[in-house]
Design a protein around this motif. Structure first.
Motif, PDB file in Angstrom:
ATOM      1  N   GLN A  58      35.157 -24.387  51.086  1.00 60.20           N
ATOM      2  CA  GLN A  58      34.682 -25.750  51.348  1.00 60.20           C
ATOM      3  C   GLN A  58      35.343 -26.758  50.422  1.00 60.20           C
ATOM      4  O   GLN A  58      35.470 -27.922  50.763  1.00 60.20           O
ATOM      5  CB  GLN A  58      33.165 -25.804  51.178  1.00 60.20           C
ATOM      6  CG  GLN A  58      32.583 -27.159  51.498  1.00 60.20           C
ATOM      7  CD  GLN A  58      31.073 -27.185  51.361  1.00 60.20           C
ATOM      8  OE1 GLN A  58      30.443 -26.167  51.125  1.00 60.20           O
ATOM      9  NE2 GLN A  58      30.493 -28.365  51.497  1.00 60.20           N
ATOM     10  N   HIS A  59      35.817 -26.301  49.257  1.00 63.90           N
ATOM     11  CA  HIS A  59      36.414 -27.191  48.272  1.00 63.90           C
ATOM     12  C   HIS A  59      37.929 -27.043  48.269  1.00 63.90           C
ATOM     13  O   HIS A  59      38.461 -25.935  48.235  1.00 63.90           O
ATOM     14  CB  HIS A  59      35.845 -26.906  46.877  1.00 63.90           C
ATOM     15  CG  HIS A  59      34.354 -27.084  46.823  1.00 63.90           C
ATOM     16  ND1 HIS A  59      33.768 -28.321  46.736  1.00 63.90           N
ATOM     17  CD2 HIS A  59      33.355 -26.186  46.878  1.00 63.90           C
ATOM     18  CE1 HIS A  59      32.458 -28.185  46.734  1.00 63.90           C
ATOM     19  NE2 HIS A  59      32.169 -26.895  46.822  1.00 63.90           N
ATOM     20  N   GLU A  60      38.628 -28.160  48.281  1.00 63.07           N
ATOM     21  CA  GLU A  60      40.085 -28.179  48.372  1.00 63.07           C
ATOM     22  C   GLU A  60      40.759 -27.451  47.218  1.00 63.07           C
ATOM     23  O   GLU A  60      41.762 -26.769  47.411  1.00 63.07           O
ATOM     24  CB  GLU A  60      40.579 -29.622  48.440  1.00 63.07           C
ATOM     25  CG  GLU A  60      42.067 -29.752  48.604  1.00 63.07           C
ATOM     26  CD  GLU A  60      42.533 -31.189  48.740  1.00 63.07           C
ATOM     27  OE1 GLU A  60      43.741 -31.380  48.930  1.00 63.07           O
ATOM     28  OE2 GLU A  60      41.705 -32.122  48.659  1.00 63.07           O
ATOM     29  N   HIS A  61      40.240 -27.552  46.026  1.00 60.71           N
ATOM     30  CA  HIS A  61      40.884 -26.931  44.870  1.00 60.71           C
ATOM     31  C   HIS A  61      40.896 -25.401  44.971  1.00 60.71           C
ATOM     32  O   HIS A  61      41.620 -24.737  44.241  1.00 60.71           O
ATOM     33  CB  HIS A  61      40.250 -27.400  43.549  1.00 60.71           C
ATOM     34  CG  HIS A  61      38.813 -26.980  43.384  1.00 60.71           C
ATOM     35  ND1 HIS A  61      38.454 -25.772  42.823  1.00 60.71           N
ATOM     36  CD2 HIS A  61      37.658 -27.613  43.725  1.00 60.71           C
ATOM     37  CE1 HIS A  61      37.135 -25.669  42.815  1.00 60.71           C
ATOM     38  NE2 HIS A  61      36.632 -26.762  43.347  1.00 60.71           N
ATOM     39  N   GLN A  62      40.122 -24.819  45.904  1.00 60.23           N
ATOM     40  CA  GLN A  62      40.068 -23.370  46.063  1.00 60.23           C
ATOM     41  C   GLN A  62      40.896 -22.882  47.258  1.00 60.23           C
ATOM     42  O   GLN A  62      40.939 -21.680  47.509  1.00 60.23           O
ATOM     43  CB  GLN A  62      38.625 -22.915  46.253  1.00 60.23           C
ATOM     44  CG  GLN A  62      37.729 -23.207  45.074  1.00 60.23           C
ATOM     45  CD  GLN A  62      36.270 -22.918  45.380  1.00 60.23           C
ATOM     46  OE1 GLN A  62      35.822 -23.060  46.511  1.00 60.23           O
ATOM     47  NE2 GLN A  62      35.527 -22.518  44.354  1.00 60.23           N
ATOM     48  N   VAL A  63      41.568 -23.772  47.977  1.00 59.15           N
ATOM     49  CA  VAL A  63      42.245 -23.385  49.207  1.00 59.15           C
ATOM     50  C   VAL A  63      43.360 -22.368  48.973  1.00 59.15           C
ATOM     51  O   VAL A  63      43.619 -21.512  49.812  1.00 59.15           O
ATOM     52  CB  VAL A  63      42.754 -24.636  49.979  1.00 59.15           C
ATOM     53  CG1 VAL A  63      43.993 -25.227  49.339  1.00 59.15           C
ATOM     54  CG2 VAL A  63      43.034 -24.288  51.431  1.00 59.15           C
ATOM     55  N   ARG A  64      44.004 -22.412  47.826  1.00 57.82           N
ATOM     56  CA  ARG A  64      45.096 -21.469  47.525  1.00 57.82           C
ATOM     57  C   ARG A  64      44.591 -20.032  47.333  1.00 57.82           C
ATOM     58  O   ARG A  64      45.381 -19.096  47.343  1.00 57.82           O
ATOM     59  CB  ARG A  64      45.877 -21.911  46.290  1.00 57.82           C
ATOM     60  CG  ARG A  64      46.599 -23.219  46.462  1.00 57.82           C
ATOM     61  CD  ARG A  64      47.876 -23.052  47.222  1.00 57.82           C
ATOM     62  NE  ARG A  64      48.493 -24.359  47.461  1.00 57.82           N
ATOM     63  CZ  ARG A  64      49.395 -24.569  48.374  1.00 57.82           C
ATOM     64  NH1 ARG A  64      49.799 -23.594  49.137  1.00 57.82           N
ATOM     65  NH2 ARG A  64      49.899 -25.762  48.537  1.00 57.82           N
ATOM     66  N   GLN A  65      43.289 -19.842  47.190  1.00 58.50           N
ATOM     67  CA  GLN A  65      42.736 -18.492  47.059  1.00 58.50           C
ATOM     68  C   GLN A  65      42.949 -17.682  48.336  1.00 58.50           C
ATOM     69  O   GLN A  65      42.924 -16.456  48.307  1.00 58.50           O
ATOM     70  CB  GLN A  65      41.248 -18.556  46.713  1.00 58.50           C
ATOM     71  CG  GLN A  65      40.972 -19.091  45.333  1.00 58.50           C
ATOM     72  CD  GLN A  65      39.482 -19.243  45.054  1.00 58.50           C
ATOM     73  OE1 GLN A  65      38.648 -19.026  45.922  1.00 58.50           O
ATOM     74  NE2 GLN A  65      39.157 -19.625  43.828  1.00 58.50           N
ATOM     75  N   LEU A  66      43.173 -18.348  49.460  1.00 60.68           N
ATOM     76  CA  LEU A  66      43.418 -17.652  50.723  1.00 60.68           C
ATOM     77  C   LEU A  66      44.717 -16.854  50.676  1.00 60.68           C
ATOM     78  O   LEU A  66      44.880 -15.889  51.424  1.00 60.68           O
ATOM     79  CB  LEU A  66      43.453 -18.657  51.884  1.00 60.68           C
ATOM     80  CG  LEU A  66      42.126 -19.345  52.207  1.00 60.68           C
ATOM     81  CD1 LEU A  66      42.342 -20.494  53.164  1.00 60.68           C
ATOM     82  CD2 LEU A  66      41.149 -18.341  52.791  1.00 60.68           C
ATOM     83  N   GLU A  67      45.645 -17.241  49.807  1.00 63.03           N
ATOM     84  CA  GLU A  67      46.908 -16.507  49.676  1.00 63.03           C
ATOM     85  C   GLU A  67      46.682 -15.103  49.123  1.00 63.03           C
ATOM     86  O   GLU A  67      47.488 -14.208  49.373  1.00 63.03           O
ATOM     87  CB  GLU A  67      47.887 -17.293  48.807  1.00 63.03           C
ATOM     88  CG  GLU A  67      48.344 -18.572  49.475  1.00 63.03           C
ATOM     89  CD  GLU A  67      49.227 -19.443  48.607  1.00 63.03           C
ATOM     90  OE1 GLU A  67      49.181 -19.317  47.360  1.00 63.03           O
ATOM     91  OE2 GLU A  67      49.960 -20.260  49.183  1.00 63.03           O
ATOM     92  N   GLU A  68      45.591 -14.897  48.400  1.00 65.66           N
ATOM     93  CA  GLU A  68      45.279 -13.578  47.847  1.00 65.66           C
ATOM     94  C   GLU A  68      44.928 -12.567  48.931  1.00 65.66           C
ATOM     95  O   GLU A  68      45.024 -11.356  48.707  1.00 65.66           O
ATOM     96  CB  GLU A  68      44.125 -13.691  46.848  1.00 65.66           C
ATOM     97  CG  GLU A  68      44.466 -14.519  45.625  1.00 65.66           C
ATOM     98  CD  GLU A  68      43.250 -14.793  44.741  1.00 65.66           C
ATOM     99  OE1 GLU A  68      42.169 -14.234  45.007  1.00 65.66           O
ATOM    100  OE2 GLU A  68      43.396 -15.577  43.783  1.00 65.66           O
ATOM    101  N   ILE A  69      44.535 -13.041  50.105  1.00 68.09           N
ATOM    102  CA  ILE A  69      44.180 -12.135  51.199  1.00 68.09           C
ATOM    103  C   ILE A  69      45.249 -12.130  52.297  1.00 68.09           C
ATOM    104  O   ILE A  69      44.999 -11.729  53.427  1.00 68.09           O
ATOM    105  CB  ILE A  69      42.786 -12.460  51.782  1.00 68.09           C
ATOM    106  CG1 ILE A  69      42.697 -13.916  52.240  1.00 68.09           C
ATOM    107  CG2 ILE A  69      41.702 -12.143  50.776  1.00 68.09           C
ATOM    108  CD1 ILE A  69      41.405 -14.259  52.964  1.00 68.09           C
TER     109      ILE A  69
END
Length: 195
Positions: free
Chosen positions: A50-61
């Protein structure tokens, strides 16, 4: 401030766009060919942050996250290429930025647009025309990138070809390391990898 991110993966035939306004998720756009089943959809919704600053975490999956080009950059790219190909500056209308944000473009796509011989595009270059015939342009690009011949022997494909095209097909098969296997009567049975 609005920021858009494009999510792609080798498992998806298409992409997912996330739009964040002031750091919070405000829009999800799913543009894929094969629909998601209930389990996939639930997993996707739970994985999206939901928060933009966490969007790069999707690269981990295993999801590729790339920032989408904002409308002003798309318009600047269009204007630069317009001037390059037409030798005059493009006069931007107030509606152009609203129209161009509806499509996804890059430099190779615009080069194809400005160099196309298709009557829909030729000498009718504008943002409005690009947006109006966007799907036709994508189809033309996809069609031009298809190989002329398959990378395997096909009797059906070979029977459709005339002499020169058949010779080109056989040359193509040789170039990728295949050799013919013949039947007793001399007809080609198949092409296999050279040993």
């Amino acid at each position: 401030m609005n920021n858009t991110y494009k999510l792609t993966s080798g498992k998806l035939d298409g992409y997912i766009e996330l739009e964040y306004t002031s750091g919070l998720l405000t829009r999800i756009s799913i543009a894929i060919k094969q629909g998601l089943n209930d389990k996939q959809f639930s997993w996707l919704i739970s994985a999206i942050t939901q928060h933009e600053h966490q969007v790069r975490q999707l690269e981990e999956i295993g999801i590729t996250v790339s920032a989408a080009m904002p409308a002003n950059q798309k318009l600047a790219l269009f204007c630069r290429l317009y001037e390059l190909y037409k030798k005059i500056k493009y006069k931007v209308s107030p509606a152009d930025s609203g129209k161009i944000k509806l499509i996804t473009i890059d430099e190779p796509m615009l080069v194809a647009y400005f160099t196309s011989e298709n009557f829909i595009f030729k000498n009718k270059h504008s943002v409005s025309n690009l947006v109006r015939y966007y799907n036709e342009l994508r189809a033309e690009i996809a069609k031009s990138s298809k190989p002329a011949h398959p990378d395997y022997w096909s009797d059906k494909h070979a029977s459709k070809l005339d002499g020169k095209a058949r010779a080109a097909y056989i040359g193509h098969l040789h170039s990728i390391g295949l050799k013919p296997v013949y039947l007793l009567n001399g007809d080609v049975k198949d092409w296999v990898k050279k040993q």
